[in-house]
Design a protein around this motif. Structure first.
Motif, PDB file in Angstrom:
ATOM      1  N   PRO A   1       0.806  -1.222   0.000  1.00 56.81           N
ATOM      2  CA  PRO A   1       0.000   0.000   0.000  1.00 56.81           C
ATOM      3  C   PRO A   1       0.842   1.276   0.000  1.00 56.81           C
ATOM      4  O   PRO A   1       0.317   2.378  -0.152  1.00 56.81           O
ATOM      5  N   ASP A   2       2.175   1.120   0.237  1.00 57.67           N
ATOM      6  CA  ASP A   2       3.027   2.299   0.306  1.00 57.67           C
ATOM      7  C   ASP A   2       4.365   2.016  -0.360  1.00 57.67           C
ATOM      8  O   ASP A   2       4.691   0.882  -0.705  1.00 57.67           O
ATOM      9  N   ILE A   3       5.157   3.079  -0.531  1.00 56.54           N
ATOM     10  CA  ILE A   3       6.501   2.982  -1.113  1.00 56.54           C
ATOM     11  C   ILE A   3       7.433   3.800  -0.240  1.00 56.54           C
ATOM     12  O   ILE A   3       7.107   4.922   0.167  1.00 56.54           O
ATOM     13  N   SER A   4       8.621   3.244   0.034  1.00 59.26           N
ATOM     14  CA  SER A   4       9.624   3.937   0.840  1.00 59.26           C
ATOM     15  C   SER A   4      10.913   4.062   0.044  1.00 59.26           C
ATOM     16  O   SER A   4      11.354   3.105  -0.604  1.00 59.26           O
ATOM     17  N   PHE A   5      11.519   5.277   0.095  1.00 59.17           N
ATOM     18  CA  PHE A   5      12.801   5.542  -0.549  1.00 59.17           C
ATOM     19  C   PHE A   5      13.764   6.090   0.489  1.00 59.17           C
ATOM     20  O   PHE A   5      13.353   6.791   1.421  1.00 59.17           O
ATOM     21  N   GLY A   6      15.054   5.812   0.304  1.00 56.58           N
ATOM     22  CA  GLY A   6      16.066   6.428   1.143  1.00 56.58           C
ATOM     23  C   GLY A   6      16.722   5.454   2.088  1.00 56.58           C
ATOM     24  O   GLY A   6      16.360   4.285   2.185  1.00 56.58           O
ATOM     25  N   PHE A   7      17.734   5.991   2.805  1.00 55.93           N
ATOM     26  CA  PHE A   7      18.491   5.208   3.770  1.00 55.93           C
ATOM     27  C   PHE A   7      18.385   5.872   5.139  1.00 55.93           C
ATOM     28  O   PHE A   7      18.252   7.085   5.241  1.00 55.93           O
TER      29      PHE A   7
ATOM     30  N   PHE B   1      11.984   8.056   3.118  1.00 58.06           N
ATOM     31  CA  PHE B   1      10.802   8.844   2.764  1.00 58.06           C
ATOM     32  C   PHE B   1       9.713   7.863   2.365  1.00 58.06           C
ATOM     33  O   PHE B   1       9.843   7.132   1.385  1.00 58.06           O
ATOM     34  N   SER B   2       8.642   7.838   3.126  1.00 55.96           N
ATOM     35  CA  SER B   2       7.588   6.852   2.906  1.00 55.96           C
ATOM     36  C   SER B   2       6.246   7.540   2.729  1.00 55.96           C
ATOM     37  O   SER B   2       5.878   8.419   3.517  1.00 55.96           O
ATOM     38  N   GLN B   3       5.532   7.151   1.662  1.00 58.87           N
ATOM     39  CA  GLN B   3       4.210   7.697   1.397  1.00 58.87           C
ATOM     40  C   GLN B   3       3.321   6.603   0.816  1.00 58.87           C
ATOM     41  O   GLN B   3       3.796   5.592   0.289  1.00 58.87           O
ATOM     42  N   ASP B   4       2.033   6.837   0.905  1.00 59.32           N
ATOM     43  CA  ASP B   4       1.068   5.938   0.303  1.00 59.32           C
ATOM     44  C   ASP B   4       1.261   5.911  -1.219  1.00 59.32           C
ATOM     45  O   ASP B   4       1.709   6.905  -1.813  1.00 59.32           O
ATOM     46  N   ILE B   5       0.929   4.788  -1.838  1.00 56.56           N
ATOM     47  CA  ILE B   5       1.089   4.666  -3.288  1.00 56.56           C
ATOM     48  C   ILE B   5       0.273   5.731  -4.021  1.00 56.56           C
ATOM     49  O   ILE B   5       0.704   6.249  -5.057  1.00 56.56           O
ATOM     50  N   SER B   6      -0.888   6.094  -3.489  1.00 60.24           N
ATOM     51  CA  SER B   6      -1.705   7.125  -4.135  1.00 60.24           C
ATOM     52  C   SER B   6      -0.977   8.470  -4.162  1.00 60.24           C
ATOM     53  O   SER B   6      -1.184   9.284  -5.074  1.00 60.24           O
ATOM     54  N   TRP B   7      -0.112   8.708  -3.163  1.00 59.03           N
ATOM     55  CA  TRP B   7       0.676   9.949  -3.141  1.00 59.03           C
ATOM     56  C   TRP B   7       1.623   9.977  -4.336  1.00 59.03           C
ATOM     57  O   TRP B   7       1.717  10.981  -5.054  1.00 59.03           O
ATOM     58  N   PHE B   8       2.338   8.875  -4.546  1.00 52.37           N
ATOM     59  CA  PHE B   8       3.269   8.812  -5.672  1.00 52.37           C
ATOM     60  C   PHE B   8       2.533   8.821  -7.011  1.00 52.37           C
ATOM     61  O   PHE B   8       3.036   9.355  -8.000  1.00 52.37           O
ATOM     62  N   ALA B   9       1.352   8.230  -7.050  1.00 55.41           N
ATOM     63  CA  ALA B   9       0.578   8.217  -8.289  1.00 55.41           C
ATOM     64  C   ALA B   9       0.138   9.631  -8.669  1.00 55.41           C
ATOM     65  O   ALA B   9       0.199  10.023  -9.839  1.00 55.41           O
ATOM     66  N   GLU B  10      -0.297  10.410  -7.680  1.00 59.06           N
ATOM     67  CA  GLU B  10      -0.701  11.788  -7.960  1.00 59.06           C
ATOM     68  C   GLU B  10       0.507  12.677  -8.238  1.00 59.06           C
ATOM     69  O   GLU B  10       0.402  13.665  -8.974  1.00 59.06           O
ATOM     70  N   GLU B  11       1.659  12.325  -7.678  1.00 62.81           N
ATOM     71  CA  GLU B  11       2.858  13.139  -7.906  1.00 62.81           C
ATOM     72  C   GLU B  11       3.291  13.105  -9.359  1.00 62.81           C
ATOM     73  O   GLU B  11       4.006  14.010  -9.820  1.00 62.81           O
ATOM     74  N   LEU B  12       2.863  12.101 -10.118  1.00 62.22           N
ATOM     75  CA  LEU B  12       3.217  12.022 -11.535  1.00 62.22           C
ATOM     76  C   LEU B  12       2.777  13.275 -12.279  1.00 62.22           C
ATOM     77  O   LEU B  12       3.415  13.689 -13.251  1.00 62.22           O
ATOM     78  N   LYS B  13       1.685  13.889 -11.828  1.00 66.00           N
ATOM     79  CA  LYS B  13       1.217  15.120 -12.462  1.00 66.00           C
ATOM     80  C   LYS B  13       2.226  16.250 -12.297  1.00 66.00           C
ATOM     81  O   LYS B  13       2.331  17.134 -13.152  1.00 66.00           O
TER      82      LYS B  13
END
Length: 308
Positions: free
Chosen positions: A126-132, A136-148
């Motif tokens: 349900p989410d994606i995390s980047f970094g060490f 940085f962790s957000q819901d998948i819908s956050w990353f999907a909307e960020e495409l805009k």
């Protein structure tokens, strides 16, 4: 009755000319005052300074400072063509540099979309995390909307790059059938009559649209400086962080910043386009595309250039 109408008409014309001359003359004072008193509009620890910045960014005073600067530089360029060519190369270089850099946002958009599909459909996350360390962790819908946002980066910051490269779609009714110098006249008139006013109107709308989503009380384009300074007593930051969905992208104020940058870039390139058209008109067809830094697909690919 007709005589009174004629007097009123010419009186309005005369009043407009006086107003124009007064604002052009006042632009030198306003510019000098702003440069020598930066604390009045750049010291953002003072709330009144923020409101002055908001006011002047969309004010008649700021417009005439820009307009007068354009007149002065144009006058110098008429006498020193090398100086005008230098401005053309500088402004087109800015457009190319920004465009070539932010065009990579298109690749990021594709890669992020692939990751989203894999995380949703393959790993059922349900989410994606980047970094060490602290990711940085957000819901998948956050990353999907960020495409805009990536798409907005390409549209707003690559617009003048695309113009320099000749990549915009054109509807040509008479342009291809007229002489070289007639084309340059059309280009000069188009840059002054269409590009610049459209950029100014977009800036005026976008500037106050941006600040109404950053601070309260909300500033208005119709507010006077004194009224905005009075409003500054109750000023506080209220940055827009509301997404279209509960867990969606929540930095939509960035789109407002891009709108302002878009208008500024279009205005600057309208100047570059006017200068290039004028210089090519004066120097003749031999100067066409002089100093133009166009991308190439490589040796042997000339037939495909301009078709992508």
């Amino acid at each position: 009755m007709q005589e009174e109408s004629g007097i009123t008409f010419f009186g309005a014309i005369w009043g407009g000319l006086v107003w124009l001359i007064q604002n052009i003359a006042g632009a030198f004072y306003n510019f000098g005052y702003a440069v020598t008193h930066p604390q009045l509009w750049l010291d953002w620890s003072d709330k009144a300074s923020i409101m002055r910045f908001v006011y002047y960014g969309g004010s008649v005073e700021f417009f005439f400072v820009v307009f007068t600067t354009f007149l002065v530089l144009t006058g110098i360029g008429f006498y020193f063509r090398g100086f005008m060519w230098g401005m053309v190369r500088g402004l087109e270089g800015l457009a190319n540099t920004l465009g070539r850099f932010f065009a990579w946002a298109g690749l990021l958009m594709v890669l992020q979309q692939i990751i989203i599909v894999f995380m949703q459909r393959v790993f059922a996350r349900p989410d994606i995390s980047f970094g060490f360390g602290i990711p940085f962790s957000q819901d998948i819908s956050w990353f999907a909307e960020e495409l805009k946002f990536y798409n907005a980066l390409v549209v707003c910051l690559c617009v003048t790059y695309t113009f320099v490269q000749g990549g915009h779609v054109r509807v040509d009714l008479i342009y291809s059938g007229i002489s070289f110098r007639a084309k340059k006249v059309v280009d000069m008139v188009g840059s002054l009559i269409f590009m610049m006013p459209a950029a100014v109107l977009t800036w005026m709308y976008g500037w106050f649209f941006l600040w109404r989503h950053l601070i309260v009380p909300k500033p208005s384009a119709s507010d006077s400086l004194d009224r905005l300074v009075m409003k500054s007593r109750a000023l506080r930051w209220n940055v827009e962080t509301i997404g279209f969905s509960p867990n969606g992208f929540n930095a939509y104020f960035l789109f407002k910043i891009l709108l302002v940058l878009f208008a500024g870039l279009v205005f600057l390139h309208a100047i570059a386009f006017f200068y290039r058209s004028f210089l090519e008109f004066v120097e003749g067809q031999g100067s066409e595309n002089k100093y133009l830094d166009k991308d190439s697909l490589g040796e042997g690919e000339e037939a495909y250039e301009g078709t992508h």
